[in-house]
Design a protein around this motif. Structure first.
Motif, mmCIF file in Angstrom:
data_model
loop_
_atom_site.group_PDB
_atom_site.id
_atom_site.type_symbol
_atom_site.label_atom_id
_atom_site.label_comp_id
_atom_site.label_asym_id
_atom_site.label_seq_id
_atom_site.Cartn_x
_atom_site.Cartn_y
_atom_site.Cartn_z
ATOM 1 N N UNK A 51 0.828 -1.220 0.000
ATOM 2 C CA UNK A 51 0.000 0.000 0.000
ATOM 3 C C UNK A 51 0.855 1.260 0.000
ATOM 4 N N UNK A 52 0.523 2.150 -0.902
ATOM 5 C CA UNK A 52 1.149 3.466 -0.916
ATOM 6 C C UNK A 52 0.494 4.359 0.135
ATOM 7 N N UNK A 53 -0.823 4.454 0.092
ATOM 8 C CA UNK A 53 -1.642 5.136 1.092
ATOM 9 C C UNK A 53 -2.936 4.352 1.213
ATOM 10 N N UNK A 54 -3.530 4.357 2.390
ATOM 11 C CA UNK A 54 -4.810 3.693 2.610
ATOM 12 C C UNK A 54 -5.775 4.667 3.259
ATOM 13 N N UNK A 55 -7.080 4.368 3.129
ATOM 14 C CA UNK A 55 -8.105 5.235 3.698
ATOM 15 C C UNK A 55 -8.156 6.594 3.030
ATOM 16 N N UNK A 56 -7.953 6.636 1.729
ATOM 17 C CA UNK A 56 -7.904 7.899 1.004
ATOM 18 C C UNK A 56 -9.304 8.384 0.653
ATOM 19 N N UNK A 57 -9.433 9.680 0.582
ATOM 20 C CA UNK A 57 -10.658 10.283 0.082
ATOM 21 C C UNK A 57 -10.658 10.232 -1.449
ATOM 22 N N UNK A 58 -11.854 10.479 -2.012
ATOM 23 C CA UNK A 58 -11.981 10.377 -3.473
ATOM 24 C C UNK A 58 -11.107 11.414 -4.170
ATOM 25 N N UNK A 59 -11.054 12.634 -3.605
ATOM 26 C CA UNK A 59 -10.240 13.683 -4.226
ATOM 27 C C UNK A 59 -8.761 13.317 -4.220
ATOM 28 N N UNK A 60 -8.296 12.779 -3.099
ATOM 29 C CA UNK A 60 -6.884 12.389 -3.012
ATOM 30 C C UNK A 60 -6.586 11.225 -3.949
ATOM 31 N N UNK A 61 -7.497 10.257 -4.042
ATOM 32 C CA UNK A 61 -7.275 9.143 -4.959
ATOM 33 C C UNK A 61 -7.148 9.632 -6.398
ATOM 34 N N UNK A 73 3.965 5.027 -13.573
ATOM 35 C CA UNK A 73 4.291 4.113 -12.475
ATOM 36 C C UNK A 73 3.161 3.097 -12.364
ATOM 37 N N UNK A 74 3.453 1.799 -12.424
ATOM 38 C CA UNK A 74 2.377 0.800 -12.321
ATOM 39 C C UNK A 74 1.740 0.832 -10.915
ATOM 40 N N UNK A 75 0.441 0.664 -10.871
ATOM 41 C CA UNK A 75 -0.277 0.703 -9.595
ATOM 42 C C UNK A 75 -1.525 -0.154 -9.695
ATOM 43 N N UNK A 76 -2.090 -0.409 -8.543
ATOM 44 C CA UNK A 76 -3.351 -1.135 -8.426
ATOM 45 C C UNK A 76 -4.227 -0.442 -7.395
ATOM 46 N N UNK A 77 -5.534 -0.536 -7.587
ATOM 47 C CA UNK A 77 -6.487 0.038 -6.647
ATOM 48 C C UNK A 77 -7.083 -1.066 -5.783
ATOM 49 N N UNK A 78 -7.216 -0.765 -4.501
ATOM 50 C CA UNK A 78 -7.850 -1.680 -3.558
ATOM 51 C C UNK A 78 -9.119 -1.009 -3.037
ATOM 52 N N UNK A 79 -10.276 -1.261 -3.664
ATOM 53 C CA UNK A 79 -11.498 -0.557 -3.241
ATOM 54 C C UNK A 79 -11.902 -0.871 -1.811
ATOM 55 N N UNK A 80 -11.568 -2.072 -1.307
ATOM 56 C CA UNK A 80 -11.999 -2.436 0.041
ATOM 57 C C UNK A 80 -11.394 -1.526 1.091
ATOM 58 N N UNK A 81 -10.135 -1.140 0.912
ATOM 59 C CA UNK A 81 -9.453 -0.297 1.897
ATOM 60 C C UNK A 81 -9.222 1.122 1.403
ATOM 61 N N UNK A 82 -9.786 1.465 0.242
ATOM 62 C CA UNK A 82 -9.554 2.790 -0.338
ATOM 63 C C UNK A 82 -8.054 3.086 -0.409
ATOM 64 N N UNK A 83 -7.305 2.102 -0.915
ATOM 65 C CA UNK A 83 -5.850 2.201 -0.946
ATOM 66 C C UNK A 83 -5.356 2.066 -2.375
ATOM 67 N N UNK A 84 -4.134 2.540 -2.575
ATOM 68 C CA UNK A 84 -3.433 2.432 -3.853
ATOM 69 C C UNK A 84 -2.178 1.606 -3.609
ATOM 70 N N UNK A 85 -1.994 0.538 -4.402
ATOM 71 C CA UNK A 85 -0.881 -0.386 -4.236
ATOM 72 C C UNK A 85 0.160 -0.117 -5.304
#
Length: 524
Positions: A51-61, A73-85
């Protein structure tokens, strides 16, 4: 090369000696191990995402995703935790780069709103911008509390008035969302209230409202100092200190009486309920007493003595009313022709009254009234009831003068439901034991059958190895039969006997011929 050829021949011979089920098991195990190794290699070769950041707001995401796409930069979204991997090797570097961009902002903006000054802003726009920045900074600060997951602050700062009586006070409201499984306590709510009040000019703590996402007004719970906070099934419950003290006193008395009765009647054979009414009024009593001295009088404070004497013509002072007796120095000759002698002594004594003052202050928390009810399983006669009443009264501190009540009754308890539950639990326990025994027996039976078949197979294999291999129809010798009696069962008794007779006739033809001649002679 010779060793390799020998190993190949040994491997071929080993494979040929295996049975069909052994070959299938070996092939299946080898395939399973090979697939596991392949999957392990594939999984180990994939990049690990953290996780890069978790519990993010929609604006921050949205802002962070836009930056990652821009930097490829390759990334993945984790909707369950509102996190970016992100891949593990790029997490920390990307965090530093995003920190330079001021991300994440937590869904709010703070005083960075003034980092880029805007020209042409009106006074109203500046006030609104300042309120937004102050609200964002307070929300970020409150969000650092351990139990708070999200916070939003709204501040209302009224316009300045010329007269103080027209000036409206500032107000603020705080919305908090708690983390899963976390609770916020009274001290934390006080901290939030005072933090907001000390950060806004002209804002008093009583004008700050704190509400959680469940709709509970947390700030109202700290207005009264006589309220305490307890954990309950609904999250938080409020009870007065006075009622909590009464409840603790009741539980303590109930526990003492119940333990005493269970020693006599047994567990579950007595029910005790106590109601305690505590006196929380603070009383102060003053008393003042006047005590005379040993002689019936008080202590002499002052004394005044007056003496009068008169010798001369006229009437003595204190005569009849009139000018002659009331005007000092006015003497009238009455014509009696004689002198008058007058003497008078007055004594005035002032006494101090002996006083005794006492003041008594009653501490709150004394028992004002006590009521207790005791039910015993069974029938009690008058003597038993009185004895039990005396014992319970001594245990709870019964005082009839203050209006205490104590009721003791004996009656048969209805234990139908308890008996049914007990019988059901015993039946379930027996069923579990039976199932466990049956399962253990089946397991032992299967294990015994498996061991028996395995031993039998090994013995048969050993017997086959002991049998002669020159001819397929040969049977074991007598020595082998004596050493291994089970060969009789595997080969058949009749076949073994025939084979032994044949071997004996081959080795001793003369004796066999004589025996046959004797048989023929007996038949004739």
């Amino acid at each position: 090369m010779d060793k390799i050829r020998q190993f190949g021949e040994w491997l071929k011979a080993f494979w040929g000696s295996l049975q069909r089920w052994q070959k299938l098991s070996l092939v299946g195990a080898s395939a399973l191990v090979l697939c596991s190794l392949v999957l392990l290699v594939v999984w180990a070769g994939r990049p690990a995402y953290e996780p890069l950041f978790s519990g993010l707001e929609v604006e921050d995401q949205a802002s962070i995703v836009a930056y990652l796409k821009e930097q490829k930069i390759p990334f993945r979204n984790d909707p369950a935790a509102n996190a970016i991997l992100l891949p593990r090797e790029k997490v920390y570097e990307t965090r530093l780069a995003l920190a330079q961009q001021g991300l994440p902002k937590g869904g709010v903006v703070g005083f960075e709103l003034f980092d880029q000054p805007k020209m042409g802003m009106s006074d109203f726009q500046q006030k609104v911008a300042y309120s937004r920045a102050l609200e964002g900074e307070l929300a970020r600060t409150i969000g650092q509390i351990e139990a708070v997951k999200f916070a939003r602050v709204n501040i209302v700062i009224p316009e300045q008035r010329l007269f103080l009586e027209q000036q409206q006070p500032s107000t603020a409201s705080v919305l908090v969302r708690l983390k899963e499984g976390q609770e916020i306590g009274q001290e934390q709510v006080k901290g939030i209230v005072h933090l907001v009040a000390r950060s806004v000019e002209g804002l008093n703590p009583e004008d700050v409202t704190v509400v959680d996402t469940a709709g509970k007004v947390l700030s109202d719970l700290i207005q009264d100092d006589s309220l305490i906070y307890m954990s309950g099934s609904d999250g938080r419950a409020v009870s007065s200190v006075q009622r909590e003290l009464e409840r603790q006193q009741e539980q303590e008395l109930e526990r003492k009486v119940r333990l005493m009765l269970e020693k006599v009647f047994g567990p579950g054979k007595a029910v005790v309920r106590v109601r305690v009414d505590l006196d929380f009024d603070k009383k102060s009593t003053s008393r003042k007493e006047f005590i005379p001295g040993p002689n019936g009088k008080g202590v002499v404070r002052s004394q005044q003595n007056t003496e009068e004497s008169y010798v001369g013509p006229g009437m003595p002072p204190g005569g009849a009313p009139g000018t002659t007796t009331n005007i000092p120095g006015y003497v009238v000759n009455t014509g009696t022709g004689g002198n008058v002698e007058y003497n008078r002594t007055d004594t005035v004594t002032n006494f101090d009254i002996t006083t005794q003052e006492s003041q008594q202050v009653a501490t709150p928390g004394a028992i004002r009234r006590l009521s207790a009810s005791v039910l015993v399983d069974g029938t009690l006669n008058a003597q038993q009831t009185q004895s039990l009443k005396d014992s319970v009264a001594a245990a709870i501190g019964f005082n009839q003068l203050r209006g205490d009540q104590l009721v003791i009754q004996g009656m048969k308890f209805d234990t139908t439901l308890a008996d049914q539950l007990l019988a059901q639990m015993e039946a379930e326990q027996r069923q579990k034991v039976i199932l466990a025994l049956v399962g253990a027996a089946l397991l032992l039976l299967i294990m015994g059958a498996g061991i028996f078949l395995w031993i039998r197979r090994r013995r048969l294999a050993a017997l086959r190895r002991l049998m002669p291999k020159e001819e397929g129809d040969q049977v074991p010798s007598l020595k082998d039969l004596l050493e291994h009696p089970e060969l009789m069962t595997s080969q058949g008794e009749l076949a073994i006997l025939e084979e032994q007779l044949r071997v004996y006739a081959t080795n001793n033809p003369e004796e066999v011929a004589n025996l046959i001649k004797n048989w023929l002679a007996e038949d004739l």
